[in-house]
Design a protein around this motif. Sequence first.
Motif, mmCIF file in Angstrom:
data_model
loop_
_atom_site.group_PDB
_atom_site.id
_atom_site.type_symbol
_atom_site.label_atom_id
_atom_site.label_comp_id
_atom_site.label_asym_id
_atom_site.label_seq_id
_atom_site.Cartn_x
_atom_site.Cartn_y
_atom_site.Cartn_z
ATOM 1 N N LYS A 9 59.489 51.782 -106.752
ATOM 2 C CA LYS A 9 60.182 50.832 -107.638
ATOM 3 C C LYS A 9 60.344 49.475 -106.962
ATOM 4 C CE LYS A 9 63.456 52.390 -110.247
ATOM 5 N NZ LYS A 9 64.776 52.888 -110.754
ATOM 6 N N ILE A 10 60.617 49.492 -105.656
ATOM 7 C CA ILE A 10 60.734 48.239 -104.903
ATOM 8 C C ILE A 10 59.425 47.456 -104.983
ATOM 9 C CG2 ILE A 10 61.021 47.243 -102.596
ATOM 10 C CD1 ILE A 10 62.849 49.658 -101.963
ATOM 11 N N PRO A 26 56.677 43.394 -118.929
ATOM 12 C CA PRO A 26 55.255 43.618 -119.274
ATOM 13 C C PRO A 26 54.642 44.764 -118.457
ATOM 14 C CG PRO A 26 55.457 41.714 -117.828
ATOM 15 C CD PRO A 26 56.865 42.151 -118.140
ATOM 16 N N ILE A 27 55.194 45.962 -118.660
ATOM 17 C CA ILE A 27 54.732 47.148 -117.932
ATOM 18 C C ILE A 27 54.430 48.254 -118.928
ATOM 19 C CG2 ILE A 27 55.318 48.932 -116.242
ATOM 20 C CD1 ILE A 27 57.148 46.979 -114.859
ATOM 21 N N GLU A 28 53.290 48.896 -118.746
ATOM 22 C CA GLU A 28 52.927 50.067 -119.544
ATOM 23 C C GLU A 28 52.810 51.267 -118.606
ATOM 24 O OE1 GLU A 28 49.274 49.136 -121.474
ATOM 25 O OE2 GLU A 28 50.074 47.375 -122.528
ATOM 26 N N PHE A 29 53.405 52.382 -118.987
ATOM 27 C CA PHE A 29 53.376 53.590 -118.160
ATOM 28 C C PHE A 29 52.392 54.601 -118.744
ATOM 29 C CE2 PHE A 29 57.470 51.751 -117.074
ATOM 30 C CZ PHE A 29 57.527 51.944 -115.695
ATOM 31 N N TYR A 30 51.614 55.175 -117.855
ATOM 32 C CA TYR A 30 50.633 56.199 -118.240
ATOM 33 C C TYR A 30 50.837 57.425 -117.354
ATOM 34 C CZ TYR A 30 48.218 52.314 -120.526
ATOM 35 O OH TYR A 30 47.895 51.230 -121.316
ATOM 36 N N VAL A 31 50.919 58.588 -117.999
ATOM 37 C CA VAL A 31 50.995 59.851 -117.273
ATOM 38 C C VAL A 31 49.769 60.667 -117.663
ATOM 39 C CG1 VAL A 31 52.281 61.985 -116.889
ATOM 40 C CG2 VAL A 31 53.518 59.820 -117.243
ATOM 41 N N ILE A 32 48.928 60.974 -116.688
ATOM 42 C CA ILE A 32 47.697 61.721 -116.937
ATOM 43 C C ILE A 32 47.747 63.013 -116.135
ATOM 44 C CG2 ILE A 32 45.180 61.739 -116.710
ATOM 45 C CD1 ILE A 32 45.223 58.707 -117.025
ATOM 46 N N THR A 33 47.543 64.121 -116.802
ATOM 47 C CA THR A 33 47.554 65.421 -116.139
ATOM 48 C C THR A 33 46.175 65.733 -115.579
ATOM 49 O OG1 THR A 33 49.271 66.225 -117.649
ATOM 50 C CG2 THR A 33 48.004 67.882 -116.436
ATOM 51 N N SER A 34 46.121 65.892 -114.268
ATOM 52 C CA SER A 34 44.846 66.188 -113.610
ATOM 53 C C SER A 34 45.108 66.576 -112.160
ATOM 54 C CB SER A 34 43.919 64.964 -113.649
ATOM 55 O OG SER A 34 42.744 65.198 -112.881
ATOM 56 N N ASP A 35 44.296 67.487 -111.639
ATOM 57 C CA ASP A 35 44.362 67.822 -110.216
ATOM 58 C C ASP A 35 43.356 67.000 -109.411
ATOM 59 O OD1 ASP A 35 46.448 69.674 -110.240
ATOM 60 O OD2 ASP A 35 45.123 71.296 -110.872
ATOM 61 N N GLU A 36 42.536 66.209 -110.100
ATOM 62 C CA GLU A 36 41.567 65.335 -109.431
ATOM 63 C C GLU A 36 42.177 63.930 -109.365
ATOM 64 O OE1 GLU A 36 38.870 66.489 -108.147
ATOM 65 O OE2 GLU A 36 39.052 68.511 -108.983
ATOM 66 N N VAL A 37 43.104 63.758 -108.442
ATOM 67 C CA VAL A 37 43.907 62.542 -108.406
ATOM 68 C C VAL A 37 43.053 61.302 -108.154
ATOM 69 C CG1 VAL A 37 45.826 61.353 -107.277
ATOM 70 C CG2 VAL A 37 45.933 63.828 -107.653
ATOM 71 N N LYS A 38 42.234 61.358 -107.120
ATOM 72 C CA LYS A 38 41.451 60.171 -106.755
ATOM 73 C C LYS A 38 40.485 59.772 -107.863
ATOM 74 C CE LYS A 38 41.698 61.441 -101.847
ATOM 75 N NZ LYS A 38 42.386 62.731 -102.053
ATOM 76 N N GLU A 39 39.788 60.757 -108.412
ATOM 77 C CA GLU A 39 38.836 60.454 -109.480
ATOM 78 C C GLU A 39 39.553 59.905 -110.714
ATOM 79 O OE1 GLU A 39 38.940 63.115 -107.677
ATOM 80 O OE2 GLU A 39 36.931 63.664 -106.958
ATOM 81 N N TRP A 72 62.718 55.378 -115.837
ATOM 82 C CA TRP A 72 61.907 54.226 -115.427
ATOM 83 C C TRP A 72 61.456 53.430 -116.654
ATOM 84 C CZ3 TRP A 72 58.542 53.201 -110.789
ATOM 85 C CH2 TRP A 72 59.132 53.678 -109.612
ATOM 86 N N GLU A 73 60.985 54.144 -117.659
ATOM 87 C CA GLU A 73 60.516 53.462 -118.873
ATOM 88 C C GLU A 73 61.644 52.668 -119.517
ATOM 89 O OE1 GLU A 73 56.964 56.550 -120.288
ATOM 90 O OE2 GLU A 73 59.018 56.801 -121.046
ATOM 91 N N ALA A 74 62.847 53.238 -119.510
ATOM 92 C CA ALA A 74 63.992 52.545 -120.097
ATOM 93 C C ALA A 74 64.362 51.311 -119.272
ATOM 94 C CB ALA A 74 65.183 53.497 -120.194
ATOM 95 N N GLU A 75 64.309 51.440 -117.957
ATOM 96 C CA GLU A 75 64.683 50.324 -117.087
ATOM 97 C C GLU A 75 63.735 49.137 -117.255
ATOM 98 O OE1 GLU A 75 65.288 49.303 -112.309
ATOM 99 O OE2 GLU A 75 65.224 51.389 -113.000
#
Length: 277
Positions: free
Chosen positions: A169-170, A214-227, A206-209
């Motif tokens: 957050k910082i 001008p911030i959009e949050f995306y949560v993607i479910t995956s075990d292939e983090v780097k890709e 976080w989304e509420a704060e």
Amino acid sequence: MKKILFPTDFSEVSTNAFIHALEFAKIVKGELILLHTFEMPVFDNQFFPENYMVIFESIELSKFDMFKEEIPKLRAIAEQRKLDKIRLTHRLMDGDLLYNIKKAIKEDDIDYVVMGTAGASGWSEFVSGTNTGAVLVDIHIPLLSIPMDAVFKKIETIGFTTRFRPKDKIALKKVLVIAKKAGATVKCLYVKTNNSDVSKELIKNWEAEFENEPIEFYVITSDEVKETILDFILYKDIDILTMLTYKRSFFEGLFHPSLTKKFANNFDVPILAIHIE
């Protein structure tokens, strides 16, 4: 006025990075301090007792002459881009690059560093031992690193990966300052793996704060983090990727050549490294 240190060796890589440095200075309303360093060769003065100082003075003079020849070329680039009003000052320093960068940061009260990283393998080198990589882990101010093939374009989207920790957050707030000045959006990505321990409630907080930012949050479910991060950069048209330097080992894997090979023609995104304790 913000002060931006621009280390340069006057190579093609540095000249390209200079354009980004100029445009970044325009965004943050800053001035550029150009730093060129050189290391004097080691001579045993017992073999040159009379000419020892003459040798050193001639080398210093040749470096100074080269410096004088290159500076007008950079000023011409600034003029061509109608950015010649940006203040440029210069430092020519003998010694180790990293030492001189740290010295200049302290003496000139620098706010940002902008520098180039070289070649097709630049991403892996960036985080594993080149000059830029060394600077990355040793300075505590934001560093914007520019790959050789990164053509400047208007910064509209800044990528930011997070695990929703207080440290993140910082850093996000620091990035937000730059984004607002650039008129850009921050796209914040969290890759949710099977081992993820981030609660839905924390994400909503976080989304509420930041709902009015001008911030959009995306949560993607995956075990292939780097890709997943690489795909996100490409498909969301990220102009600058923010990395936090306490994640250096993670990014060493992210930019490994075996992963980036398939992105070789596209992956030319500048990295904004932010140090977090």
